[in-house]
Design a protein around this motif. Structure first.
Motif, short mmCIF file in Angstrom:
data_model
loop_
_atom_site.label_atom_id
_atom_site.label_comp_id
_atom_site.label_asym_id
_atom_site.label_seq_id
_atom_site.Cartn_x
_atom_site.Cartn_y
_atom_site.Cartn_z
N LYS A 29 0.83 -1.20 0.00
CA LYS A 29 0.00 0.00 0.00
C LYS A 29 0.87 1.24 0.00
N TRP A 48 -2.54 0.40 -4.43
CA TRP A 48 -1.93 -0.90 -4.11
C TRP A 48 -1.04 -1.33 -5.27
N ASP A 107 -1.49 -14.33 5.84
CA ASP A 107 -2.48 -13.28 5.64
C ASP A 107 -2.93 -12.70 6.98
N LYS A 108 -3.15 -13.57 7.96
CA LYS A 108 -3.58 -13.12 9.28
C LYS A 108 -2.53 -12.24 9.96
N ARG A 111 -2.41 -8.77 8.23
CA ARG A 111 -3.60 -7.96 8.58
C ARG A 111 -3.51 -7.44 10.01
N LYS A 112 -3.06 -8.29 10.91
CA LYS A 112 -2.97 -7.90 12.31
C LYS A 112 -1.96 -6.79 12.53
N ARG A 114 -0.96 -4.58 10.37
CA ARG A 114 -1.35 -3.36 9.64
C ARG A 114 -0.15 -2.68 8.97
N ARG A 118 0.50 -6.63 2.10
CA ARG A 118 -0.73 -7.39 2.34
C ARG A 118 -0.95 -8.43 1.25
N ARG A 120 -3.90 -9.62 -1.15
CA ARG A 120 -5.18 -9.11 -1.63
C ARG A 120 -5.59 -9.85 -2.91
#
Length: 241
Positions: A29, A48, A107-108, A111-112, A114, A118, A120
């Motif tokens: 990002k 992205w 992935d987890k 995401r956690k 931040r 990522r 996607r």
């Protein structure tokens, strides 16, 4: 403290995604500031950028567990992204037998934490127009309904080389729920037996009998049952790609 990477299992991140979740990829990002001609103020625009992840591994250094990504960007630059993970995630990553579970854990983690990196879904930007016979259209529509997908999702899955499977019926879902519950019951029994015999000597264990069977017999029996439950669950949930 340095870590000998020869002792660490290294995966190829983007290849892992391509093999297990081809509809997804790694992205970073980015934020750009621009001056709006409408109000003369600065605003932020997020985008992205698709990137390639080469080496991906987990390690523990000075009692700290981390997940590492070597990221290749379209500009030609290479950077390493390091993410802290819990000891539980560190253990799970190495114990998983299915790469799909490993990707879900990655992935987890992303995401956690931040971060900019990522996993996607690829954005569909191209249009494909086809003329088909009514017979083929009816067949596609019927199969899509059986799989619980709309026509676009079903055709995209077919074109990607995967084989959509029929959605679970209510009866099949009940069977899977019962399978999960039965596995939990067996695991509770196994843990109870381990706790009961943990502090006994070998002689006491050999003397202990559970319905005519020794503790060691039941221990092997329960381990085999748990492995069967796991194989059956994984095979069922991964049928059809």
């Amino acid at each position: 403290m340095t870590v000998d990477r020869n002792e660490i299992v290294i995966f190829q991140g983007s290849q892992l995604i391509e093999k297990t979740r081809p509809e997804k990829g790694f992205f970073i990002k980015s934020k750009k500031r621009y001056l709006s001609p409408k109000d003369g103020r600065e605003h932020s625009k997020f985008s992205w950028e698709p990137v390639t992840v080469g080496d991906l591994w987990v390690d523990e250094t000075d009692r700290k567990c981390q997940m590492h990504f070597v990221v290749y960007r379209s500009s030609g630059s290479i950077e390493q992204v390091d993410q802290p993970i819990s000891r539980q995630s560190y253990t799970l990553f190495g114990s998983y037998k299915l790469d799909a579970h490993r990707v879900d854990l990655i992935d987890k983690v992303l995401r956690k934490n931040r971060t900019g990196l990522r996993i996607r879904k690829w954005t569909a930007t191209e249009m494909l127009h086809l003329k088909v016979t009514k017979r083929l259209m009816d067949e596609l529509l019927g199969n899509a309904e059986k799989c619980g997908q709309n026509l676009s999702q079903y055709c995209t899955t077919l074109l990607s080389g995967k084989h959509p499977r029929a959605a679970f019926t209510d009866e099949e879902l009940d069977l899977l729920r019962n399978l999960k519950k039965s596995r939990g019951d067996v695991l509770l029994q196994f843990n109870a037996m381990v706790a009961e015999f943990a502090h006994k000597s070998d002689e006491e264990r050999f003397r202990a009998v559970i319905y005519g069977k020794s503790f060691d017999w039941w221990r092997e029996h329960l381990i085999t049952a748990l492995e069967f439950f796991d194989r059956m669950r994984d095979r069922t949930l991964n049928m059809g790609g």
